[in-house]
Scaffold this active site. Structure first.
Site, PDB file in Angstrom:
ATOM      1  CB  SER A  65      -3.398   7.023  -5.925  1.00  0.00           C
ATOM      2  OG  SER A  65      -2.713   6.213  -6.852  1.00  0.00           O
ATOM      3  CE  LYS A  80       0.517   5.134  -5.746  1.00  0.00           C
ATOM      4  NZ  LYS A  80      -0.244   5.230  -7.023  1.00  0.00           N
ATOM      5  CB  SER A  87      -2.496   7.126  -9.829  1.00  0.00           C
ATOM      6  OG  SER A  87      -3.816   6.970  -9.345  1.00  0.00           O
TER       7      SER A  87
END
Lengths: 472, 65
Positions: free
Chosen positions: A161, A85, A185
């Protein structure tokens, strides 16, 4: 097996092939780069590619193996392509955290601690992955980078996310990724993209060198297409780091060696009732029921005051994250993600009493839930109320409730991360006609071994599985 | 909190913080503050005792060796 075919295998199979020199790490990195080029126009999982680094490090690993380096021959993730990420620091790369604002910052001087540990285990970093801006969202409909699309249906969201992290694994671009989970997330995108995801206990893995969202609630963890891969990555990343004040100095507690095809003897399994049934559509409940049947769940457990726990997480999230970004909210609010800017602005204005009381409720709830583990070892709940919604969906209908879709994707994860319990999300197919949905396997603090063992057992039974998406 | 209370609080607190609210952003801010106020009602209503400390724990920082 060709490198292209091997890339679509689980990470533990890849690592074994590299260690045996059946396939070179460089060929695998090149295969991943080629697949990334071919598929990311649809998926939009990657925001930055680190191919030069990948090829150089893969070649260096191949050289060590060719020279008979016994340390290299023991690396658990030898030659496994992975990505992170884009809130993890990567040396020489700007840490975007999904934002436009951070594009102005200097590149990171060094890798995040977990990136260092993945590399030390032999994994090869391919790049950084799309996310909701500053991790504030559950859909990865990022206005700056474009939405990450669900590999199983590109008209739908990947979840967030850590949407890029889940989508890259589902798309077969890489077999392993890292993400973060503050309110869901990791678990939400794992559910919507049909992959395995591990949110360890709060404080287990150090966050040093990752861009924070809510320091009180942030966790880091891996995504993969098999439970064994999660365990290998998790074991490689364990260990305290004094630079993260929330990281607890626990001993190394390995999980991967003990994974088998069966459950630990005497494991007591329950299903979470109340909120966790009411806030789920029939497909989410059906997926949970299939897992419950496979694990021999014997009881339903009702946690008290789940709505208040979720409210506490909501308020802590708003207050802490808004304060973190207050200078930019003052000076350049127009540069924030339009989907979350007004939430950030509102969060800066909360009375202090709300935040302090939310932290007290959090402690109270943790104590109530701890008592519930006197009777069970593992608890089950859907990871999301529904399968992946279409990109742009505004509303979710849950029975007679009409709820904002983006925030509601975290209804079932937020109360669990609020008190830091370890959770493995496992992907279940068949509860919905075409799409996967995840089920949370939840244990008491520090029992990652149990959630991973249960996930591996479900995988060996075929109840949980994470096929590579048939893109195009 | 009623809508008028929310507007007064939002405007006053934004001024205290030096946080300008653009006209285009203000309706969204009021909407999300109202949502937070609803959440706050839930946490403020739970009876707690003195033993229910906040979940945050401070970790003292040792000097470099």
């Amino acid at each position: 097996m060709t490198a292209d075919a091997l890339l679509l295998q689980p990470a533990h199979v890849i690592a074994q092939a590299v260690r045996r020199r059946d396939c070179s790490a460089l060929a695998l990195a090149e295969a991943a780069a080629t697949r990334l080029q071919a598929t990311d126009g649809v998926v939009n999982a990657f925001t930055q590619r680190t191919l030069q680094r990948a090829f150089a490090r893969a070649a260096a690993l191949d050289a060590r193996l060719a020279a008979g380096d016994t340390t290299a021959q023991a690396l658990p993730l030898a030659g496994v392509p992975y990505a992170v990420k884009n809130l993890f620091d990567i040396e020489g790369v700007v840490t975007l955290a999904g934002s436009k604002i951070e594009r102005d910052r200097a590149p990171a001087a060094r890798d995040a601690v977990l990136v260092q540990r993945m590399d030390a285990a032999g994994a090869v970093l391919l790049g950084a992955l799309n996310m909701d801006e500053y991790a504030y969202g559950f859909t990865t409909e990022n206005s700056h980078e474009g939405p990450t699309r669900n590999p199983h249906d590109p008209t739908r969201v990947a979840g967030g996310s850590s949407g890029g992290s889940a989508a890259a694994v589902a798309a077969g671009q890489v077999p392993l990724t890292l993400g973060s989970d503050t309110n869901g997330s990791i678990r939400v995108p794992a559910s919507l993209c049909g992959v395995f995801g591990l949110k360890p206990t709060f404080g287990r893995l150090p966050r040093t060198g990752s861009y924070p969202f809510v320091a009180s609630l942030d966790h880091l963890g891996p995504f993969a297409r098999s439970a064994r891969d999660l365990a290998l990555a998790y074991d490689a990343m364990q260990g305290a780091d004094a630079a993260d004040p929330s990281c607890v100095a626990r001993p190394f507690e390995p999980t991967s060696a003990a994974l088998g095809q069966t459950l630990p003897a005497g494991l007591r399994v329950g299903v979470l009732g109340g909120w966790f049934r009411e806030m789920a559509l029939p497909e989410a409940r059906a997926a949970t029921d299939s897992v419950a049947a496979a694990l021999g769940a014997k009881c339903t457990v009702d946690w008290p005051e789940v709505a208040r726990a979720r409210a506490a997480a909501f308020l802590i999230t708003q207050a802490e994250s808004s304060t973190l970004h207050l200078a930019d909210l003052r000076q350049r609010p127009q540069d924030f993600e339009p989907l979350s800017r007004d939430r950030f602005l509102a969060g800066a204005l909360l009375p202090a009493a709300w935040l302090v009381q939310a932290q007290r409720v959090r402690r109270w709830f943790a104590r109530q839930v701890a008592a519930s583990f006197a009777d069970v070892d593992l608890l089950l709940a859907p990871a999301t109320p529904c399968v992946a919604p279409a990109i742009g969906t505004e509303w979710l209908q849950l029975g007679d409730r009409r709820l904002p879709a983006r925030a509601s994707l975290g209804l079932l994860t937020q109360p669990v991360s609020c008190i830091g319990l370890p959770v493995c999300t496992v992907p279940v197919w068949g509860a919905h006609p075409a799409l996967p949905i995840g089920v949370q396997l939840i244990a008491a603090p520090w029992r990652e071994d149990l959630v991973l063992a249960a996930a591996a057992a479900l995988e060996s039974q075929g109840v949980a599985r994470a096929p590579v998406a048939a893109l195009g | 909190m009623d809508p008028a209370d929310i507007e007064r609080h939002v405007d006053a607190t934004a001024a205290v913080l030096g946080l300008p609210l653009a006209p285009a952003h203000r309706p969204g801010v009021l909407q999300y503050f109202a949502l937070a106020a609803g959440m706050a009602g839930q946490v403020m209503d739970l009876p707690l005792g003195p033993e229910d400390e906040p979940a945050e724990v401070f970790v003292p920082v040792e000097p470099p060796r």
